[in-house]
Scaffold this motif. Structure first.
Motif, PDB file in Angstrom:
ATOM      1  N   GLY A   1       7.140 -10.052   2.341  1.00  0.00           N
ATOM      2  CA  GLY A   1       7.407 -11.364   1.781  1.00  0.00           C
ATOM      3  C   GLY A   1       7.021 -12.504   2.687  1.00  0.00           C
ATOM      4  O   GLY A   1       7.335 -13.661   2.424  1.00  0.00           O
ATOM      5  N   THR A   2       6.326 -12.238   3.785  1.00  0.00           N
ATOM      6  CA  THR A   2       6.002 -13.294   4.739  1.00  0.00           C
ATOM      7  C   THR A   2       4.601 -13.860   4.524  1.00  0.00           C
ATOM      8  O   THR A   2       4.354 -15.021   4.780  1.00  0.00           O
ATOM      9  CB  THR A   2       6.083 -12.779   6.186  1.00  0.00           C
ATOM     10  OG1 THR A   2       5.250 -11.628   6.292  1.00  0.00           O
ATOM     11  CG2 THR A   2       7.514 -12.412   6.545  1.00  0.00           C
ATOM     12  N   ALA A   3       3.686 -13.066   4.101  1.00  0.00           N
ATOM     13  CA  ALA A   3       2.316 -13.556   3.927  1.00  0.00           C
ATOM     14  C   ALA A   3       1.660 -12.741   2.819  1.00  0.00           C
ATOM     15  O   ALA A   3       1.968 -11.561   2.652  1.00  0.00           O
ATOM     16  CB  ALA A   3       1.531 -13.392   5.227  1.00  0.00           C
ATOM     17  N   PRO A   4       0.797 -13.358   2.053  1.00  0.00           N
ATOM     18  CA  PRO A   4       0.150 -12.589   0.993  1.00  0.00           C
ATOM     19  C   PRO A   4      -0.799 -11.549   1.584  1.00  0.00           C
ATOM     20  O   PRO A   4      -1.553 -11.838   2.503  1.00  0.00           O
ATOM     21  CB  PRO A   4      -0.633 -13.651   0.216  1.00  0.00           C
ATOM     22  CG  PRO A   4      -0.779 -14.791   1.146  1.00  0.00           C
ATOM     23  CD  PRO A   4       0.341 -14.731   2.125  1.00  0.00           C
ATOM     24  N   ALA A   5      -0.676 -10.317   1.105  1.00  0.00           N
ATOM     25  CA  ALA A   5      -1.610  -9.287   1.545  1.00  0.00           C
ATOM     26  C   ALA A   5      -2.777  -9.274   0.573  1.00  0.00           C
ATOM     27  O   ALA A   5      -2.612  -9.528  -0.617  1.00  0.00           O
ATOM     28  CB  ALA A   5      -0.923  -7.931   1.546  1.00  0.00           C
ATOM     29  N   ARG A   6      -3.947  -9.024   1.111  1.00  0.00           N
ATOM     30  CA  ARG A   6      -5.143  -8.983   0.268  1.00  0.00           C
ATOM     31  C   ARG A   6      -5.708  -7.574   0.295  1.00  0.00           C
ATOM     32  O   ARG A   6      -5.743  -6.927   1.327  1.00  0.00           O
ATOM     33  CB  ARG A   6      -6.183  -9.967   0.786  1.00  0.00           C
ATOM     34  CG  ARG A   6      -5.740 -11.384   0.612  1.00  0.00           C
ATOM     35  CD  ARG A   6      -6.869 -12.361   0.861  1.00  0.00           C
ATOM     36  NE  ARG A   6      -6.411 -13.712   0.573  1.00  0.00           N
ATOM     37  CZ  ARG A   6      -6.467 -14.271  -0.623  1.00  0.00           C
ATOM     38  NH1 ARG A   6      -6.979 -13.600  -1.628  1.00  0.00           N
ATOM     39  NH2 ARG A   6      -6.030 -15.483  -0.818  1.00  0.00           N
ATOM     40  N   ARG A   7      -6.148  -7.167  -0.852  1.00  0.00           N
ATOM     41  CA  ARG A   7      -6.810  -5.869  -0.927  1.00  0.00           C
ATOM     42  C   ARG A   7      -8.299  -6.122  -0.750  1.00  0.00           C
ATOM     43  O   ARG A   7      -8.881  -6.970  -1.438  1.00  0.00           O
ATOM     44  CB  ARG A   7      -6.509  -5.218  -2.278  1.00  0.00           C
ATOM     45  CG  ARG A   7      -6.660  -3.717  -2.262  1.00  0.00           C
ATOM     46  CD  ARG A   7      -6.235  -3.070  -3.558  1.00  0.00           C
ATOM     47  NE  ARG A   7      -7.000  -3.556  -4.692  1.00  0.00           N
ATOM     48  CZ  ARG A   7      -6.490  -4.244  -5.701  1.00  0.00           C
ATOM     49  NH1 ARG A   7      -5.215  -4.531  -5.716  1.00  0.00           N
ATOM     50  NH2 ARG A   7      -7.241  -4.656  -6.707  1.00  0.00           N
ATOM     51  N   LEU A   8      -8.859  -5.407   0.155  1.00  0.00           N
ATOM     52  CA  LEU A   8     -10.248  -5.645   0.530  1.00  0.00           C
ATOM     53  C   LEU A   8     -11.042  -4.367   0.302  1.00  0.00           C
ATOM     54  O   LEU A   8     -10.633  -3.300   0.741  1.00  0.00           O
ATOM     55  CB  LEU A   8     -10.246  -5.999   2.024  1.00  0.00           C
ATOM     56  CG  LEU A   8     -11.420  -6.696   2.658  1.00  0.00           C
ATOM     57  CD1 LEU A   8     -11.699  -8.016   1.961  1.00  0.00           C
ATOM     58  CD2 LEU A   8     -11.077  -6.963   4.137  1.00  0.00           C
ATOM     59  N   THR A   9     -12.140  -4.497  -0.390  1.00  0.00           N
ATOM     60  CA  THR A   9     -12.984  -3.326  -0.644  1.00  0.00           C
ATOM     61  C   THR A   9     -14.277  -3.483   0.141  1.00  0.00           C
ATOM     62  O   THR A   9     -14.965  -4.494   0.031  1.00  0.00           O
ATOM     63  CB  THR A   9     -13.303  -3.214  -2.150  1.00  0.00           C
ATOM     64  OG1 THR A   9     -12.070  -3.206  -2.870  1.00  0.00           O
ATOM     65  CG2 THR A   9     -14.067  -1.943  -2.454  1.00  0.00           C
ATOM     66  N   LEU A  10     -14.581  -2.473   0.935  1.00  0.00           N
ATOM     67  CA  LEU A  10     -15.757  -2.516   1.808  1.00  0.00           C
ATOM     68  C   LEU A  10     -16.465  -1.165   1.758  1.00  0.00           C
ATOM     69  O   LEU A  10     -15.861  -0.166   1.382  1.00  0.00           O
ATOM     70  CB  LEU A  10     -15.325  -2.724   3.272  1.00  0.00           C
ATOM     71  CG  LEU A  10     -14.436  -3.897   3.619  1.00  0.00           C
ATOM     72  CD1 LEU A  10     -13.777  -3.654   4.966  1.00  0.00           C
ATOM     73  CD2 LEU A  10     -15.279  -5.157   3.669  1.00  0.00           C
TER      74      LEU A  10
END
Ligand code: FES
Length: 176
Positions: free
Chosen positions: A11-20
């Motif tokens: 709940g502290t920072a938005p997590a991003r899903r990253l595709t590489l």
């Protein structure tokens, strides 16, 4: 570039899903907006061949290839690499199967502690692609963004000169 947002469990920072695509393999990781590409490569993908030196773009230890061009991964946010193809030094060769450029560095004592090696290997590879028979001046120019505290650079220049000859020999023999 679009980066998918996922809920942050803390709940502290938005997590991003990253595709590489990393070293030829599709990978998906979660990262924060502020995370550097070098952090994701080392910590989430566990590819420790990419080193962290200055974190300032000066030393070149964090160099990787991104979509075929060398970049300093400490200068890029991981989120900006969404969808990219990344090659790290881990994929350049292995102890029993060195690339011709790695062999040239090995045979010419082109490194000592090895910390700067990712940057020098990638700089050499990019140079040799565009200049198959580079002059010493061209070699020195190509490695200008990489710092080495051990070798005094002479052996690195000799390594890249030899690496170029080996790559030309492989090309002439029809090898990759
Ligand atoms: Fe990226 Fe030094 S750690 S250039």
């Amino acid at each position: 570039m679009s980066v998918a947002e996922t809920p942050d469990p803390t709940g502290t920072a938005p997590a991003r899903r990253l595709t590489l695509t990393v070293n030829g393999r599709p990978r998906e990781v979660s990262c924060e907006d502020r995370q550097l590409l070098v952090e994701v490569i080392r910590e989430q993908l566990n590819l420790k061949g990419t080193h962290v030196g200055c974190l300032n773009g000066d030393c070149g230890a964090c160099t990787v290839e991104l979509d075929g061009r060398i970049v300093k991964s400490c200068l890029l946010l991981a989120a900006s690499a969404e969808g990219a193809e990344i090659t790290t030094v881990d994929a350049m060769g292995s102890p029993g199967d060195l690339s011709p450029i790695q062999e040239a560095f090995w045979d010419n004592d082109g490194f000592q502690c090895g910390f700067c090696l990712p940057g020098h290997l990638f700089a050499a590879r990019e140079l040799i692609r565009s200049h198959p028979d580079p002059s010493d001046d061209e070699i020195r120019q190509a490695i200008a963004g990489n710092l080495c505290r051990c070798t005094g650079y002479q052996r690195i220049v000799a390594s890249i000169r030899d690496a170029a000859a080996r790559v030309r020999g492989c090309a002439a023999a029809g090898e990759s």
